[in-house]
Scaffold this motif. Sequence first.
Motif, PDB file in Angstrom:
ATOM      1  N   ASP A  84      51.079  25.597  37.555  1.00 36.75           N
ATOM      2  CA  ASP A  84      51.674  26.219  36.375  1.00 36.75           C
ATOM      3  C   ASP A  84      51.423  27.723  36.434  1.00 36.75           C
ATOM      4  OD1 ASP A  84      51.080  27.176  33.337  1.00 36.75           O
ATOM      5  OD2 ASP A  84      52.750  25.736  33.455  1.00 36.75           O
ATOM      6  N   PRO A  85      52.465  28.544  36.257  1.00 36.94           N
ATOM      7  CA  PRO A  85      52.292  30.002  36.343  1.00 36.94           C
ATOM      8  C   PRO A  85      51.258  30.555  35.367  1.00 36.94           C
ATOM      9  CG  PRO A  85      54.620  29.432  36.296  1.00 36.94           C
ATOM     10  CD  PRO A  85      53.858  28.167  36.042  1.00 36.94           C
ATOM     11  N   ASP A  86      51.185  29.996  34.164  1.00 33.70           N
ATOM     12  CA  ASP A  86      50.191  30.465  33.196  1.00 33.70           C
ATOM     13  C   ASP A  86      48.775  30.192  33.674  1.00 33.70           C
ATOM     14  OD1 ASP A  86      52.114  31.412  31.432  1.00 33.70           O
ATOM     15  OD2 ASP A  86      52.245  29.495  30.370  1.00 33.70           O
ATOM     16  N   VAL A  87      48.568  29.028  34.261  1.00 36.27           N
ATOM     17  CA  VAL A  87      47.244  28.666  34.767  1.00 36.27           C
ATOM     18  C   VAL A  87      46.880  29.554  35.949  1.00 36.27           C
ATOM     19  CG1 VAL A  87      45.858  26.830  35.817  1.00 36.27           C
ATOM     20  CG2 VAL A  87      47.400  26.302  33.922  1.00 36.27           C
ATOM     21  N   VAL A  88      47.823  29.793  36.824  1.00 34.76           N
ATOM     22  CA  VAL A  88      47.588  30.668  37.974  1.00 34.76           C
ATOM     23  C   VAL A  88      47.236  32.067  37.490  1.00 34.76           C
ATOM     24  CG1 VAL A  88      48.685  31.740  39.984  1.00 34.76           C
ATOM     25  CG2 VAL A  88      49.051  29.311  39.509  1.00 34.76           C
ATOM     26  N   GLU A  89      47.962  32.548  36.481  1.00 39.16           N
ATOM     27  CA  GLU A  89      47.689  33.882  35.918  1.00 39.16           C
ATOM     28  C   GLU A  89      46.293  33.937  35.293  1.00 39.16           C
ATOM     29  OE1 GLU A  89      49.355  36.729  32.338  1.00 39.16           O
ATOM     30  OE2 GLU A  89      50.685  35.221  33.183  1.00 39.16           O
ATOM     31  N   LEU A  90      45.916  32.895  34.582  1.00 40.16           N
ATOM     32  CA  LEU A  90      44.579  32.855  33.975  1.00 40.16           C
ATOM     33  C   LEU A  90      43.481  32.829  35.032  1.00 40.16           C
ATOM     34  CD1 LEU A  90      45.228  30.437  31.002  1.00 40.16           C
ATOM     35  CD2 LEU A  90      44.716  32.876  30.885  1.00 40.16           C
ATOM     36  N   HIS A  91      43.699  32.094  36.114  1.00 40.74           N
ATOM     37  CA  HIS A  91      42.711  32.074  37.198  1.00 40.74           C
ATOM     38  C   HIS A  91      42.559  33.465  37.818  1.00 40.74           C
ATOM     39  CE1 HIS A  91      41.423  27.922  37.532  1.00 40.74           C
ATOM     40  NE2 HIS A  91      42.676  27.536  37.312  1.00 40.74           N
ATOM     41  N   ALA A  92      43.670  34.171  37.972  1.00 39.44           N
ATOM     42  CA  ALA A  92      43.614  35.529  38.518  1.00 39.44           C
ATOM     43  C   ALA A  92      42.870  36.457  37.569  1.00 39.44           C
ATOM     44  CB  ALA A  92      45.027  36.044  38.772  1.00 39.44           C
ATOM     45  N   GLU A  93      43.111  36.313  36.267  1.00 39.95           N
ATOM     46  CA  GLU A  93      42.415  37.143  35.286  1.00 39.95           C
ATOM     47  C   GLU A  93      40.918  36.865  35.291  1.00 39.95           C
ATOM     48  OE1 GLU A  93      42.459  38.312  30.552  1.00 39.95           O
ATOM     49  OE2 GLU A  93      43.816  36.770  31.276  1.00 39.95           O
ATOM     50  N   ILE A  94      40.543  35.608  35.387  1.00 37.42           N
ATOM     51  CA  ILE A  94      39.123  35.249  35.460  1.00 37.42           C
ATOM     52  C   ILE A  94      38.479  35.890  36.684  1.00 37.42           C
ATOM     53  CG2 ILE A  94      37.532  33.319  35.884  1.00 37.42           C
ATOM     54  CD1 ILE A  94      39.443  31.626  34.103  1.00 37.42           C
ATOM     55  N   ALA A  95      39.162  35.856  37.815  1.00 33.56           N
ATOM     56  CA  ALA A  95      38.626  36.459  39.038  1.00 33.56           C
ATOM     57  C   ALA A  95      38.440  37.961  38.862  1.00 33.56           C
ATOM     58  CB  ALA A  95      39.539  36.166  40.224  1.00 33.56           C
ATOM     59  N   ARG A  96      39.417  38.642  38.234  1.00 36.25           N
ATOM     60  CA  ARG A  96      39.305  40.096  37.985  1.00 36.25           C
ATOM     61  C   ARG A  96      38.122  40.398  37.063  1.00 36.25           C
ATOM     62  NH1 ARG A  96      44.895  39.561  37.589  1.00 36.25           N
ATOM     63  NH2 ARG A  96      44.802  39.536  35.313  1.00 36.25           N
ATOM     64  N   LEU A  97      37.975  39.608  36.017  1.00 32.39           N
ATOM     65  CA  LEU A  97      36.873  39.839  35.083  1.00 32.39           C
ATOM     66  C   LEU A  97      35.518  39.604  35.734  1.00 32.39           C
ATOM     67  CD1 LEU A  97      38.431  38.198  31.904  1.00 32.39           C
ATOM     68  CD2 LEU A  97      38.005  40.639  32.296  1.00 32.39           C
ATOM     69  N   ARG A  98      35.428  38.600  36.595  1.00 33.31           N
ATOM     70  CA  ARG A  98      34.167  38.342  37.298  1.00 33.31           C
ATOM     71  C   ARG A  98      33.808  39.499  38.222  1.00 33.31           C
ATOM     72  NH1 ARG A  98      34.811  31.884  38.557  1.00 33.31           N
ATOM     73  NH2 ARG A  98      34.060  31.224  36.517  1.00 33.31           N
ATOM     74  N   ARG A  99      34.814  40.052  38.915  1.00 32.80           N
ATOM     75  CA  ARG A  99      34.556  41.207  39.788  1.00 32.80           C
ATOM     76  C   ARG A  99      34.106  42.405  38.960  1.00 32.80           C
ATOM     77  NH1 ARG A  99      39.170  39.251  42.346  1.00 32.80           N
ATOM     78  NH2 ARG A  99      40.487  40.785  41.330  1.00 32.80           N
ATOM     79  N   ALA A 100      34.741  42.602  37.817  1.00 35.12           N
ATOM     80  CA  ALA A 100      34.371  43.730  36.950  1.00 35.12           C
ATOM     81  C   ALA A 100      32.942  43.574  36.442  1.00 35.12           C
ATOM     82  CB  ALA A 100      35.344  43.834  35.782  1.00 35.12           C
ATOM     83  N   LEU A 101      32.571  42.379  36.043  1.00 33.22           N
ATOM     84  CA  LEU A 101      31.213  42.152  35.545  1.00 33.22           C
ATOM     85  C   LEU A 101      30.173  42.281  36.643  1.00 33.22           C
ATOM     86  CD1 LEU A 101      31.673  39.202  33.041  1.00 33.22           C
ATOM     87  CD2 LEU A 101      31.012  41.549  32.531  1.00 33.22           C
ATOM     88  N   ALA A 102      30.520  41.879  37.840  1.00 25.15           N
ATOM     89  CA  ALA A 102      29.565  41.968  38.954  1.00 25.15           C
ATOM     90  C   ALA A 102      29.181  43.416  39.224  1.00 25.15           C
ATOM     91  CB  ALA A 102      30.155  41.332  40.208  1.00 25.15           C
ATOM     92  N   GLY A 103      30.114  44.335  39.066  1.00 15.18           N
ATOM     93  CA  GLY A 103      29.833  45.738  39.311  1.00 15.18           C
ATOM     94  C   GLY A 103      29.246  46.467  38.120  1.00 15.18           C
ATOM     95  N   ARG A 104      29.275  45.858  36.944  1.00 13.37           N
ATOM     96  CA  ARG A 104      28.841  46.535  35.727  1.00 13.37           C
ATOM     97  C   ARG A 104      27.371  46.937  35.771  1.00 13.37           C
ATOM     98  NH1 ARG A 104      31.531  49.410  33.089  1.00 13.37           N
ATOM     99  NH2 ARG A 104      33.131  47.856  33.001  1.00 13.37           N
ATOM    100  N   ALA A 105      26.493  46.082  36.250  1.00 21.89           N
ATOM    101  CA  ALA A 105      25.064  46.416  36.280  1.00 21.89           C
ATOM    102  C   ALA A 105      24.809  47.646  37.147  1.00 21.89           C
ATOM    103  CB  ALA A 105      24.258  45.227  36.781  1.00 21.89           C
ATOM    104  N   VAL A 106      25.508  47.743  38.261  1.00 17.75           N
ATOM    105  CA  VAL A 106      25.345  48.895  39.149  1.00 17.75           C
ATOM    106  C   VAL A 106      25.847  50.157  38.461  1.00 17.75           C
ATOM    107  CG1 VAL A 106      26.074  49.898  41.351  1.00 17.75           C
ATOM    108  CG2 VAL A 106      25.486  47.478  41.219  1.00 17.75           C
ATOM    109  N   ILE A 107      26.982  50.056  37.790  1.00 14.15           N
ATOM    110  CA  ILE A 107      27.547  51.207  37.089  1.00 14.15           C
ATOM    111  C   ILE A 107      26.594  51.690  36.002  1.00 14.15           C
ATOM    112  CG2 ILE A 107      29.403  51.922  35.522  1.00 14.15           C
ATOM    113  CD1 ILE A 107      31.244  50.053  37.168  1.00 14.15           C
ATOM    114  N   ASP A 108      25.986  50.742  35.285  1.00 13.27           N
ATOM    115  CA  ASP A 108      25.080  51.117  34.204  1.00 13.27           C
ATOM    116  C   ASP A 108      23.778  51.738  34.706  1.00 13.27           C
ATOM    117  OD1 ASP A 108      26.874  50.347  32.294  1.00 13.27           O
ATOM    118  OD2 ASP A 108      26.036  48.336  32.056  1.00 13.27           O
ATOM    119  N   GLN A 109      23.451  51.564  35.970  1.00 16.07           N
ATOM    120  CA  GLN A 109      22.254  52.176  36.535  1.00 16.07           C
ATOM    121  C   GLN A 109      22.489  53.637  36.908  1.00 16.07           C
ATOM    122  OE1 GLN A 109      20.858  49.886  39.862  1.00 16.07           O
ATOM    123  NE2 GLN A 109      20.861  47.993  38.692  1.00 16.07           N
ATOM    124  N   ALA A 110      23.722  54.034  37.056  1.00 16.51           N
ATOM    125  CA  ALA A 110      24.040  55.388  37.517  1.00 16.51           C
ATOM    126  C   ALA A 110      23.443  56.483  36.643  1.00 16.51           C
ATOM    127  CB  ALA A 110      25.551  55.556  37.655  1.00 16.51           C
TER     128      ALA A 110
END
Length: 69
Positions: free
Chosen positions: A13-39
């Motif tokens: 389903d295109p909506d499900v595929v889109e949601l999975h892609a959004e989840i992946a983007r958000l996980r990547r963003a959160l993974a880098g957040r701790a490093v950014i906050d240390q700057a």
Amino acid sequence: MTAEVSWGDAATDPDVVELHAEIARLRRALAGRAVIDQAPGMMMAAVRCGVCTQQNAYDIRAESAPTSS
């Protein structure tokens, strides 16, 4: 989006595929957040005698951050 997807069709389903892609983007963003906050702390440590305050460090980080991710 609708919730009328049968379990067998969910993976394609295109909506499900889109949601999975959004989840992946958000996980990547959160993974880098701790490093950014240390700057700012690292910038404050690099500048001696308290010249660089926490607010200065955050301002510098905000000015040098890319506008899109």
